[in-house]
Design a protein around this motif. Structure first.
Motif, PDB file in Angstrom:
ATOM      1  N   LYS A  24      -5.043   3.373  -0.824  1.00 53.38           N
ATOM      2  CA  LYS A  24      -5.227   2.047  -1.405  1.00 53.38           C
ATOM      3  C   LYS A  24      -4.856   2.081  -2.878  1.00 53.38           C
ATOM      4  N   PRO A  25      -4.167   1.049  -3.369  1.00 51.07           N
ATOM      5  CA  PRO A  25      -3.836   1.007  -4.795  1.00 51.07           C
ATOM      6  C   PRO A  25      -5.101   0.855  -5.634  1.00 51.07           C
ATOM      7  N   ILE A  26      -5.081   1.406  -6.834  1.00 53.21           N
ATOM      8  CA  ILE A  26      -6.220   1.284  -7.738  1.00 53.21           C
ATOM      9  C   ILE A  26      -6.192  -0.111  -8.342  1.00 53.21           C
ATOM     10  N   THR A  27      -7.284  -0.829  -8.197  1.00 55.97           N
ATOM     11  CA  THR A  27      -7.333  -2.209  -8.688  1.00 55.97           C
ATOM     12  C   THR A  27      -8.441  -2.408  -9.723  1.00 55.97           C
ATOM     13  N   TYR A  28      -8.892  -1.331 -10.303  1.00 57.41           N
ATOM     14  CA  TYR A  28      -9.938  -1.420 -11.318  1.00 57.41           C
ATOM     15  C   TYR A  28      -9.542  -0.554 -12.519  1.00 57.41           C
ATOM     16  N   GLN A  45      -9.283   2.231 -15.277  1.00 56.84           N
ATOM     17  CA  GLN A  45      -9.462   3.675 -15.291  1.00 56.84           C
ATOM     18  C   GLN A  45      -9.761   4.114 -16.725  1.00 56.84           C
ATOM     19  N   MET A  88       0.848  -1.182   0.000  1.00 59.32           N
ATOM     20  CA  MET A  88       0.000   0.000   0.000  1.00 59.32           C
ATOM     21  C   MET A  88       0.891   1.241   0.000  1.00 59.32           C
TER      22      MET A  88
END
Length: 74
Positions: free
Chosen positions: A10-14, A16, A1
């Motif tokens: 939080k890291p972006i996991t979706y 963009q 993190m």
């Protein structure tokens, strides 16, 4: 993190949306008369355009815009 100065992020996991860059519509830079560097860049740009290498064409345009000449204001 990852963290910022004060809090955890939080890291972006979706997915963009894509980044949209503006299309440059100004004219290409003109080589300065009597400048060997500008003449060489213009020749390289011309060859790159004939070969379909838009990346090199763009690089040459950047170099031509940024190439200094005595007496020019920056």
């Amino acid at each position: 993190m990852r963290t910022t100065r004060d809090r955890a992020v939080k890291p972006i996991t979706y997915a963009q949306p894509p980044v949209e860059l503006p299309l440059r519509t100004d004219s290409e830079p003109v080589p300065a008369a009597g400048c060997g560097v500008c003449a060489a860049l213009a020749a390289q740009r011309r060859e790159a355009r004939l070969e379909g290498d838009g990346s090199v064409v763009s690089d040459c345009n950047v170099e031509l815009r940024n190439h200094p000449h005595p007496g020019e204001s920056t």
